[in-house]
Design a protein around this motif. Sequence first.
Motif, PDB file in Angstrom:
ATOM      1  N   ALA A  12      46.932  38.366 -11.814  1.00 52.14           N
ATOM      2  CA  ALA A  12      46.745  37.005 -11.313  1.00 52.14           C
ATOM      3  C   ALA A  12      45.856  36.997 -10.083  1.00 52.14           C
ATOM      4  O   ALA A  12      44.973  36.143  -9.945  1.00 52.14           O
ATOM      5  N   VAL A  13      46.062  37.942  -9.187  1.00 52.06           N
ATOM      6  CA  VAL A  13      45.271  38.007  -7.952  1.00 52.06           C
ATOM      7  C   VAL A  13      43.816  38.315  -8.279  1.00 52.06           C
ATOM      8  O   VAL A  13      42.896  37.674  -7.745  1.00 52.06           O
ATOM      9  N   VAL A  14      43.574  39.290  -9.154  1.00 54.01           N
ATOM     10  CA  VAL A  14      42.200  39.637  -9.529  1.00 54.01           C
ATOM     11  C   VAL A  14      41.505  38.445 -10.178  1.00 54.01           C
ATOM     12  O   VAL A  14      40.345  38.129  -9.872  1.00 54.01           O
ATOM     13  N   ASP A  55      43.147  47.335  -2.978  1.00 53.37           N
ATOM     14  CA  ASP A  55      42.018  47.894  -2.229  1.00 53.37           C
ATOM     15  C   ASP A  55      42.207  49.396  -2.018  1.00 53.37           C
ATOM     16  O   ASP A  55      41.284  50.189  -2.237  1.00 53.37           O
ATOM     17  N   ASP A  56      43.400  49.796  -1.634  1.00 53.57           N
ATOM     18  CA  ASP A  56      43.678  51.213  -1.387  1.00 53.57           C
ATOM     19  C   ASP A  56      43.541  52.047  -2.663  1.00 53.57           C
ATOM     20  O   ASP A  56      43.100  53.209  -2.610  1.00 53.57           O
ATOM     21  N   ARG A  57      43.898  51.474  -3.800  1.00 53.68           N
ATOM     22  CA  ARG A  57      43.846  52.202  -5.072  1.00 53.68           C
ATOM     23  C   ARG A  57      42.462  52.207  -5.701  1.00 53.68           C
ATOM     24  O   ARG A  57      42.252  52.841  -6.740  1.00 53.68           O
ATOM     25  N   GLY A  58      41.523  51.490  -5.112  1.00 50.71           N
ATOM     26  CA  GLY A  58      40.180  51.456  -5.669  1.00 50.71           C
ATOM     27  C   GLY A  58      39.995  50.461  -6.782  1.00 50.71           C
ATOM     28  O   GLY A  58      38.940  50.461  -7.437  1.00 50.71           O
ATOM     29  N   VAL A  59      40.989  49.603  -7.029  1.00 53.91           N
ATOM     30  CA  VAL A  59      40.823  48.548  -8.029  1.00 53.91           C
ATOM     31  C   VAL A  59      39.826  47.513  -7.511  1.00 53.91           C
ATOM     32  O   VAL A  59      39.098  46.892  -8.288  1.00 53.91           O
ATOM     33  N   LEU A  60      39.797  47.345  -6.193  1.00 54.48           N
ATOM     34  CA  LEU A  60      38.814  46.474  -5.566  1.00 54.48           C
ATOM     35  C   LEU A  60      37.740  47.317  -4.897  1.00 54.48           C
ATOM     36  O   LEU A  60      38.033  48.358  -4.306  1.00 54.48           O
ATOM     37  N   GLN A 196      29.581  42.700   6.140  1.00 55.32           N
ATOM     38  CA  GLN A 196      28.898  43.073   4.899  1.00 55.32           C
ATOM     39  C   GLN A 196      29.705  44.055   4.055  1.00 55.32           C
ATOM     40  O   GLN A 196      29.599  44.058   2.832  1.00 55.32           O
ATOM     41  N   GLY A 197      30.516  44.884   4.684  1.00 52.45           N
ATOM     42  CA  GLY A 197      31.321  45.830   3.922  1.00 52.45           C
ATOM     43  C   GLY A 197      32.705  45.330   3.585  1.00 52.45           C
ATOM     44  O   GLY A 197      33.509  46.047   2.976  1.00 52.45           O
ATOM     45  N   GLY A 198      33.016  44.090   3.958  1.00 60.17           N
ATOM     46  CA  GLY A 198      34.312  43.516   3.657  1.00 60.17           C
ATOM     47  C   GLY A 198      35.032  43.050   4.902  1.00 60.17           C
ATOM     48  O   GLY A 198      34.651  43.379   6.031  1.00 60.17           O
ATOM     49  N   LEU A 199      36.072  42.265   4.690  1.00 62.44           N
ATOM     50  CA  LEU A 199      36.928  41.797   5.768  1.00 62.44           C
ATOM     51  C   LEU A 199      38.116  42.727   5.920  1.00 62.44           C
ATOM     52  O   LEU A 199      38.526  43.398   4.966  1.00 62.44           O
ATOM     53  N   PRO A 200      38.732  42.771   7.099  1.00 56.70           N
ATOM     54  CA  PRO A 200      39.985  43.523   7.236  1.00 56.70           C
ATOM     55  C   PRO A 200      41.051  42.919   6.319  1.00 56.70           C
ATOM     56  O   PRO A 200      41.157  41.690   6.212  1.00 56.70           O
ATOM     57  N   GLY A 237      36.237  36.385  -1.422  1.00 57.41           N
ATOM     58  CA  GLY A 237      37.408  36.724  -2.220  1.00 57.41           C
ATOM     59  C   GLY A 237      37.509  38.211  -2.463  1.00 57.41           C
ATOM     60  O   GLY A 237      36.990  39.018  -1.685  1.00 57.41           O
ATOM     61  N   VAL A 238      38.171  38.578  -3.542  1.00 57.14           N
ATOM     62  CA  VAL A 238      38.283  39.979  -3.917  1.00 57.14           C
ATOM     63  C   VAL A 238      37.075  40.346  -4.769  1.00 57.14           C
ATOM     64  O   VAL A 238      36.597  39.544  -5.579  1.00 57.14           O
ATOM     65  N   VAL A 239      36.554  41.541  -4.565  1.00 53.47           N
ATOM     66  CA  VAL A 239      35.416  42.036  -5.344  1.00 53.47           C
ATOM     67  C   VAL A 239      35.920  43.233  -6.148  1.00 53.47           C
ATOM     68  O   VAL A 239      36.140  44.306  -5.590  1.00 53.47           O
TER      69      VAL A 239
END
Length: 375
Positions: A12-14, A55-60, A196-200, A237-239
């Motif tokens: 759902a989040v993705v 994010d930690d798992r590399g899905v994002l 450019q590399g993402g938000l915290p 959003g999420v990438v």
Amino acid sequence: MTDAELSRVERAVVNAFQGGFPVVERPFEPAAAALRERGVDVTADDLLGVVRDLDDRGVLSRFGALVDAEAIGGTATLVAMHAPPDRFDEVTEQVNAHREVAHNYEREHPHLNMWFVVSVAEADRVEAVLDEIEAETGQPTYNMPKRREFRVEAKFLLDGPIPDGDVDLSGLGPAVEPADRASLTPRERDLVVEIQGGLPVTATPYRDVADALGVDADWVVRTIKRFDLEGKVRRVGVVPNHYALGYTENGMTVWDVPDDLVDEVGPAVASMEFVTHCYRRPRHEGVWPYNFFAMTHGRSEAESEARIERVRETMAGYWDVGDDDWDTLFSTRILKKTGIRLDERASANTEAGSDEPADPEGTGANAGSRPGGAE
């Protein structure tokens, strides 16, 4: 990893937040409320934890604002060349050594087997970079700059809740107006480089960016919202890492579309939900007959082939597409993928000595911000 390994909430989040994530000081609260309205029972803390874990798992690939490099300044172009098989690794090393080369892929083609992106702060630097690469490799390069963009929307949706990915909370937060200028101020440049590399991945990502820059959080929120309005940010959003989601079939379809039909064909192909990039580019006589590019992605060879066939059927509605009128170049190897770094491009488009007028909207937005200055 495949999407089967993701939970219902993760799916759902993705799906929900590949764009339209709220730009407010505590964005996870309204984002979680929107999911609950769609039948996904999560709190703000739950949602933050899910995004952080993905994010930690590399899905994002990252979480944050997807900056449009072209709108920030400078230019980028797609380049093709032939790397002789017996020298392929050597040529790869020579090409990748150029810091202006952001992405480089090996693709299936009998001649043009190397495709890379050159990103520069000044447009006239492209020719110089290509001249250097040709001198070093002994191979001609074929520059294919974008003539018209029909679509850039790399969304990768999964089976599960919110399958249309249509949650859009970008309207939340303060109202903003576009700025009447193409250049950046020094403070805006600093913001672009910071995000450019993402938000915290925190409960207060925009405030954390503001703290890192020494500016007010409201200014960061307003500026990112304005960048979204102006097109400097494509979406927030999420990438996803599409490979991690199982989208491993990366097919670059290329077409020799009659010139007088390109402007009709482009929007039709761009409207197909699985087409992530769609451009008009120049031909190269005797080497490259194609003027239209449409990128598709699939989770299997069969899915990819079916999607490419749908593109061909759409094309056939406009002209009699022959076997020699198109091709598909699948990527076989990622040779370089550093991303387009915006530091130099943003700096080159920064107006020296300029900055936002003090508190232009009466909000205290510039209180405590550091003075800007061109690097």
